[in-house]
Design a protein around this motif. Structure first.
Motif, PDB file in Angstrom:
ATOM      1  N   THR A  80      37.597  84.833  -5.943  1.00 15.34           N
ATOM      2  CA  THR A  80      38.375  86.096  -5.434  1.00 15.34           C
ATOM      3  C   THR A  80      39.866  85.844  -5.467  1.00 15.34           C
ATOM      4  O   THR A  80      40.514  84.733  -5.788  1.00 15.34           O
ATOM      5  CB  THR A  80      38.095  86.172  -4.181  1.00 15.34           C
ATOM      6  OG1 THR A  80      38.464  85.112  -3.071  1.00 15.34           O
ATOM      7  CG2 THR A  80      36.498  86.213  -3.642  1.00 15.34           C
ATOM      8  N   ASN A 103      32.010  85.730 -10.111  1.00 17.23           N
ATOM      9  CA  ASN A 103      30.838  84.895  -9.873  1.00 17.23           C
ATOM     10  C   ASN A 103      30.203  84.237 -11.533  1.00 17.23           C
ATOM     11  O   ASN A 103      30.326  85.295 -12.140  1.00 17.23           O
ATOM     12  CB  ASN A 103      29.513  85.534  -9.447  1.00 17.23           C
ATOM     13  CG  ASN A 103      29.698  86.100  -7.964  1.00 17.23           C
ATOM     14  OD1 ASN A 103      30.389  85.385  -7.250  1.00 17.23           O
ATOM     15  ND2 ASN A 103      29.344  87.048  -7.643  1.00 17.23           N
ATOM     16  N   VAL A 137      35.988  89.938  -7.061  1.00 17.63           N
ATOM     17  CA  VAL A 137      35.038  88.749  -6.975  1.00 17.63           C
ATOM     18  C   VAL A 137      34.399  88.548  -8.214  1.00 17.63           C
ATOM     19  O   VAL A 137      33.964  89.320  -8.676  1.00 17.63           O
ATOM     20  CB  VAL A 137      33.941  89.080  -5.692  1.00 17.63           C
ATOM     21  CG1 VAL A 137      33.047  87.746  -5.754  1.00 17.63           C
ATOM     22  CG2 VAL A 137      34.557  89.315  -4.383  1.00 17.63           C
ATOM     23  N   ASN A 181      32.210  80.987  -7.465  1.00 18.52           N
ATOM     24  CA  ASN A 181      32.718  82.189  -6.818  1.00 18.52           C
ATOM     25  C   ASN A 181      34.242  82.230  -6.915  1.00 18.52           C
ATOM     26  O   ASN A 181      34.898  81.269  -6.385  1.00 18.52           O
ATOM     27  CB  ASN A 181      32.212  82.662  -5.739  1.00 18.52           C
ATOM     28  CG  ASN A 181      30.771  82.489  -5.570  1.00 18.52           C
ATOM     29  OD1 ASN A 181      29.953  82.924  -6.465  1.00 18.52           O
ATOM     30  ND2 ASN A 181      30.140  82.062  -4.487  1.00 18.52           N
ATOM     31  N   CYS A 210      27.043  77.021  -9.416  1.00 19.75           N
ATOM     32  CA  CYS A 210      27.587  78.014  -9.224  1.00 19.75           C
ATOM     33  C   CYS A 210      28.965  78.268  -8.833  1.00 19.75           C
ATOM     34  O   CYS A 210      29.340  77.191  -7.932  1.00 19.75           O
ATOM     35  CB  CYS A 210      26.697  79.024  -8.095  1.00 19.75           C
ATOM     36  SG  CYS A 210      24.965  79.192  -8.554  1.00 19.75           S
ATOM     37  N   SER A 269      27.507  81.024 -13.045  1.00 22.01           N
ATOM     38  CA  SER A 269      26.660  79.888 -13.053  1.00 22.01           C
ATOM     39  C   SER A 269      26.341  79.264 -14.329  1.00 22.01           C
ATOM     40  O   SER A 269      26.247  80.177 -15.221  1.00 22.01           O
ATOM     41  CB  SER A 269      25.595  80.313 -12.342  1.00 22.01           C
ATOM     42  OG  SER A 269      24.369  81.371 -12.895  1.00 22.01           O
TER      43      SER A 269
END
Length: 126
Positions: free
Chosen positions: A9, A17, A15, A7, A5, A19
């Motif tokens: 910003t 995300n 944000v 993440n 995963c 995976s």
């Protein structure tokens, strides 16, 4: 079969995300031949391939001659792999003495295989 995963910003407080699940392909980690024989019967050989992904195809040979084994149901193993087994029954004679029976676990997708052999020790006929 691991999931990675990520993440992210930025200054705008957005944000993101993401995976991904990995599927690793690998050859059989091992190949083993187990021999069973009783006086007056055929030689029975089991070839067991260790964990592989994708599933390996087992083939048998006696020198340059291909032999037909009987495959068993594949068994799921660790790391998303599969183990397979094949059984070969062979009537022996003294002419087989010193010859090698080879078992190969081959992956057509990876274009590679792993093999082992069993050396026959036939001293007499029944």
């Amino acid at each position: 079969m691991a999931t990675y995963c990520g993440n992210a910003t930025n200054k705008a407080k957005m944000v993101l995300n993401a995976s991904v699940k990995l599927m690793v392909q690998f050859l059989a980690v091992s190949v083993t031949i187990i021999a069973k024989m009783r006086r007056g019967q055929n030689l029975s050989l089991d070839c067991l391939s260790g964990n592989s992904n994708p599933q390996a195809n087992i083939s048998w040979s006696l020198g340059p001659t291909s032999l037909k084994g009987v495959g068993q149901a594949p068994r799921n193993t660790t790391f998303g792999g599969v183990s397979v087994r094949s059984t070969l029954s062979l009537p022996l004679s003294s002419q087989h003495h010193g010859q090698r029976i080879t078992c190969q676990a081959y992956s057509s997708l990876l274009s590679e295989g792993v093999n082992t052999f069993y050396k026959l020790n036939v001293l007499c006929e029944w």
